[in-house]
Design a protein around this motif. Structure first.
Motif, PDB file in Angstrom:
ATOM      1  N   LEU A 190       0.806  -1.213   0.000  1.00 15.27           N
ATOM      2  CA  LEU A 190       0.000   0.000   0.000  1.00 15.27           C
ATOM      3  C   LEU A 190       0.839   1.263   0.000  1.00 15.27           C
ATOM      4  CD1 LEU A 190      -2.863  -0.956   2.463  1.00 15.27           C
ATOM      5  CD2 LEU A 190      -2.803  -1.137  -0.005  1.00 15.27           C
ATOM      6  N   ASP A 230      -0.819   4.682  -5.493  1.00 17.27           N
ATOM      7  CA  ASP A 230      -2.245   4.665  -5.181  1.00 17.27           C
ATOM      8  C   ASP A 230      -2.732   3.228  -5.333  1.00 17.27           C
ATOM      9  OD1 ASP A 230      -4.870   5.117  -4.762  1.00 17.27           O
ATOM     10  OD2 ASP A 230      -5.235   6.131  -6.664  1.00 17.27           O
ATOM     11  N   ARG A 233      -4.798  -0.222  -3.665  1.00 13.74           N
ATOM     12  CA  ARG A 233      -5.815  -0.693  -2.734  1.00 13.74           C
ATOM     13  C   ARG A 233      -5.930  -2.202  -2.868  1.00 13.74           C
ATOM     14  NH1 ARG A 233     -11.536  -1.237  -2.652  1.00 13.74           N
ATOM     15  NH2 ARG A 233     -11.681  -0.594  -4.829  1.00 13.74           N
TER      16      ARG A 233
END
Length: 514
Positions: free
Chosen positions: A86, A90, A92
């Motif tokens: 993470l 960016d 997730r």
């Protein structure tokens, strides 16, 4: 169901599922690889070719991560992915295949690794779009020249650039069962009224549809009074206009793939304001606003008034003018109503042709076509010269209205008033005005009266809303759309005797209203 399918720890099962879902999708690339310096570990990257074309370059976050994995052991790779992934970009973590499919189709890259039961969504540059360009439909002499683009992320960033406050919230929603179009709701947390926000969210969830491809489709679906020609949403392509309305307590709705933002709730007076009204001095702005309202009356009533006068009420005009009208109509074979409708429809055709023809040729068609058709119709005794002048003034009046969709409503009303004036005279015009005003007074835009600030729930006279613009230094209250406890927008850090008196008077009025 896709939402119940978890990501497997075995890479081959994940790859089999992905390949089955994206079968015959040549634009989606599925790239297996083996990483590590000694004992290799199997990995998989899934992405749309054009959207993530630079993912393997050295300057991309994913490219740097993969280059690092070439020199790591399989244990180090899995540990890095589980504990540190993470922090690379960016990123997730995704836990279901439904999330994986949505992430890939949104233009991101998804990274799988054998032995790990989650996937990593790595944001990329996304789908190609036009980018930030100059506004074409809302030209201003003073103010920003930036306009919204087709990317919803870019559009919200342009608004955030102007409101650098953590209290401005950006909520995301997905609409369209198949298109999965992203929507963003922008508002100031401490200014927006909670009932208005909930009302708008409920309206967005009220329908299920295959796809939404423009904010105009969204606007028509959520219109409460769908039969009204007057728009209940205000539209803009200018980020500065959107930012100003957010500070007024309104909500801005952005739709992906659309360069037009929706501002709600809307009001009659808001449609008559230009983006640069608050950038110019108040005397000139007030004069221009009065001119716009006069232009609106001309665009709506002038053809009907002309027919009412020459057919029923000739006595209200001077004799010389009536004789001039009669002489101009000599030899015209049609009735005055037919003559006016014929020329109005001809100008509508010219206007539509000018919009559809690209580039400078469209403007030339609009100007030259109008002149040629008008002159030819007069020479052929199909219409009288006075009718050409009336139609030209009507067209100019509709073009003065800043909001094109709002002006279109009055372009339609023009034909209703034309028939009312042509067959009922002044009585028909008065009847049409009464019905129009009654309809406007009954309209609500998400619970707010359409005729604000002319219809006020609470007497407030110094918000700056209305036909006349007050000086900027006197505009110390927010409009009625904002929360009552946050109504003061302008304060002086150091006030003299005169300025302090003005502020005290405003505070007294505030206490009286509350």
């Amino acid at each position: 169901m896709e939402q119940k399918i978890k990501i497997y720890s075995e890479l081959r099962k994940n790859e089999s599922y992905i390949r089955d879902k994206f079968k015959n999708c040549a634009d989606i690339l599925i790239r297996p690889m083996r990483l590590g310096n000694e004992s290799k570990v199997d990995c998989l990257i899934v992405y749309i070719e054009v959207a993530v074309s630079n993912m393997m370059l050295d300057d991309s976050a994913l490219g740097k991560m993969i280059n690092h994995f070439w020199e790591s052991s399989s244990y180090q790779i899995q540990e890095f992915v589980q504990n540190n992934s993470l922090g690379i970009a960016d990123v997730r973590k995704l836990e279901s295949m439904k999330d994986v499919l949505s992430a890939v189709l949104a233009g991101n890259a998804v990274f799988f690794i054998d032995g790990y039961d989650k996937a990593m969504k790595i944001s990329s540059k996304g789908y190609p779009n036009l980018g930030v360009s100059e506004v074409e439909s809302e030209k201003v002499l003073r103010g920003s020249k930036e306009g919204f683009s087709d990317s919803v992320k870019t559009n919200s960033a342009l608004v955030r650039k102007r409101i650098r406050d953590s209290r401005m919230k950006v909520e995301e929603k997905t609409t369209g069962v198949r298109s999965k179009t992203m929507l963003q709701i922008l508002y100031m947390e401490d200014l927006v009224q909670e009932e208005l926000l909930e009302n708008i969210k409920n309206s967005l969830d009220e329908y299920r549809i295959d796809g939404i491809f423009d904010s105009g489709m969204l606007e028509q679906l959520t219109d409460k009074t769908w039969y009204s020609p007057f728009p209940q949403y205000q539209t803009t392509e200018r980020p500065d206009r959107a930012a100003m309305e957010i500070l007024n307590g309104k909500i801005v709705l952005l739709c992906d793939n659309s360069p037009t933002a929706l501002i709600l709730p809307s009001s009659f007076n808001g449609f008559m304001e230009s983006s640069e009204d608050w950038f110019h001095h108040f005397e000139m702005t007030s004069f221009l606003r009065i001119l716009r309202y006069l232009a609106l009356l001309v665009a709506t009533l002038l053809p009907g008034l002309y027919l009412a006068v020459i057919r029923f009420h000739t006595q209200i005009l001077p004799a010389n003018l009536i004789l001039s009208f009669a002489k101009a109509r000599e030899g015209v074979p049609f009735s005055s109503v037919t003559e006016l409708i014929f020329l109005e429809l001809s100008f509508e055709l010219i206007r539509e042709a000018g919009v559809r023809v690209p580039g400078a040729l469209g403007n030339a068609i609009g100007i030259v076509g109008g002149l040629i058709i008008g002159q030819a119709a007069v020479s052929a005794n199909l219409v009288s010269p006075i009718v050409v002048m009336i139609v030209a003034l009507t067209a100019l009046g509709s073009m003065v209205i800043p909001e094109e969709e709002f002006a279109s409503a009055f372009r339609l009303l023009k034909y209703i008033f034309l028939f009312l004036g042509g067959y009922l005279g002044i009585f028909g015009i008065v009847l049409g005005i009464y019905l129009t005003i009654s309809h406007l007074c009954g309209l609500l835009s998400f619970g707010m009266p359409y005729m604000l600030p002319f219809i006020k729930k609470v007497p407030r006279c110094d918000t700056g809303e209305g036909i006349l613009r007050i000086p900027f230094q006197k505009r110390w209250q927010r409009p009625l759309y904002a929360r009552w406890e946050q109504k003061i927008r302008l304060r002086k850090t150091s006030v003299g005797e005169d300025e302090g008196r003005d502020l005290k008077e405003g505070q007294k009025q505030e206490e009286k209203n509350s």
